[in-house]
Design a protein around this motif. Sequence first.
Motif, short mmCIF file in Angstrom:
data_model
loop_
_atom_site.label_atom_id
_atom_site.label_comp_id
_atom_site.label_asym_id
_atom_site.label_seq_id
_atom_site.Cartn_x
_atom_site.Cartn_y
_atom_site.Cartn_z
N ILE A 1 0.75 -1.16 -0.17
CA ILE A 1 0.05 0.05 -0.11
C ILE A 1 0.95 1.27 -0.20
N PRO A 2 0.86 1.90 -0.96
CA PRO A 2 1.67 3.12 -1.07
C PRO A 2 1.39 4.15 0.34
N GLU A 3 2.31 4.68 0.69
CA GLU A 3 2.35 5.45 1.89
C GLU A 3 3.76 6.38 1.99
N TRP A 4 3.45 7.61 2.26
CA TRP A 4 4.81 8.91 2.05
C TRP A 4 5.60 8.35 3.13
N GLY A 5 5.66 8.11 4.35
CA GLY A 5 6.59 7.77 5.27
C GLY A 5 7.24 6.46 4.69
N TYR A 6 6.71 5.49 4.33
CA TYR A 6 7.19 4.10 4.05
C TYR A 6 8.34 4.55 2.79
N ASP A 7 7.75 5.21 1.92
CA ASP A 7 8.58 5.64 0.91
C ASP A 7 9.71 6.35 1.25
N LEU A 8 9.79 7.45 2.01
CA LEU A 8 10.67 8.23 2.64
C LEU A 8 11.69 7.27 3.23
N ARG A 9 11.30 6.13 3.84
CA ARG A 9 12.37 5.27 4.40
C ARG A 9 13.03 4.53 3.38
N LEU A 10 12.39 4.31 2.18
CA LEU A 10 13.16 3.31 1.06
C LEU A 10 14.04 4.65 0.38
N ALA A 11 13.71 5.48 0.36
CA ALA A 11 14.68 6.53 -0.34
C ALA A 11 15.72 6.82 0.65
N LEU A 12 15.79 6.69 1.70
CA LEU A 12 17.01 7.21 2.58
C LEU A 12 18.22 6.71 2.11
N GLY B 1 23.00 10.16 -4.71
CA GLY B 1 22.36 11.39 -5.61
C GLY B 1 21.11 10.97 -6.33
N VAL B 2 20.35 10.07 -5.80
CA VAL B 2 19.01 9.76 -6.15
C VAL B 2 18.01 10.46 -4.96
N TRP B 3 17.74 11.84 -5.61
CA TRP B 3 17.01 12.61 -4.87
C TRP B 3 15.34 12.77 -4.89
N TRP B 4 14.99 12.11 -6.20
CA TRP B 4 13.55 12.28 -6.45
C TRP B 4 12.81 11.24 -5.76
N THR B 5 13.15 10.01 -5.21
CA THR B 5 12.48 9.52 -4.53
C THR B 5 12.08 10.14 -3.34
N ALA B 6 12.69 10.85 -2.72
CA ALA B 6 12.59 11.41 -1.25
C ALA B 6 11.95 12.86 -1.52
N LEU B 7 12.03 13.36 -2.64
CA LEU B 7 11.65 14.80 -2.78
C LEU B 7 10.24 14.94 -2.77
#
Length: 291
Positions: A236-247, A253-259
């Motif tokens: 289930i897409p969820e912003w907090g979990y996606d930020l964790r994956l982006a960390l 240099g992969v900034w877009w997955t967190a931005l």
Amino acid sequence: MVAHQARWLQFFQRPSLSRQLMLVGLVITGLCGAIALFAPLLVQWGLLASPQEFLTNPLHQPPGPGHWFGTSRQGYDVLARTLFGTRAAFQVVILATSLSLCIGVPLGLISGYWGGKVDRALVFLMDTVYTLPGLLLSVTLAFVVGRGVFNAAIALSISYVPQYFRVVRNHTTSVKTEPFIEAARAMGASPAHILRKYLFLNVIQSVPVLFTLNAADAILILGGLGFLGLGLPPEIPEWGYDLRLALDALPTGVWWTALFPGLAMTTLVTGLSLLGEGLSEIFNPPTQRGI
């Protein structure tokens, strides 16, 4: 009822910064709600990849024509995950704030009207819950109830119950001594009838303000739960979990997955906060305005 209508009319007729900010918050919240509502149609029309779809393109693909927000380390389309994260946020937050409202308002009415031992017991219980940090309480409950939309809503809702309780109880204790309440008692109206017909409509005016402000706070706490891996399941897409994956991807240099998930969360919280502040001025107008 007439007084409330007059407040709304005066607020929107007055050219104030608060009115303008409230309208901005209303537009932002409305657009986010539309995204949450119509996101599945974008997948059906082929305009958006499924948020669970692993892509055949290279991982960590930067934003471009094929994928406007880029792709993640796991091969997800960031745009799809961000838009569907709005849907998950609305589902959990509306359910959580509604649960806390449905519990806190009746308890506040009962405590303020009856008083005595019932009041002291409920006040002690709510003060105990209120002293606990919201995120800490939600994390603890999330460990107990597990992951999922309804479970996350339960974990979030408990910390907001005392706020509704305190506001409604304070209003009830002041309104119950009014002459029209005494007249209703003298005419033989039952306590349930007095609570439902007379007290409820007079003490409910601050609830919309609390609802919007609690919703904004709940989005942040839900993001914290997702970041800790305690919110919603990974599918289930969820912003907090996606930020964790982006960390882990940020140092490369992969900034877009967190931005983009971070901007989406900030935007919705800002919209709800502005909306709540505007409602607060309508229902609780200050005596002196600095704007």
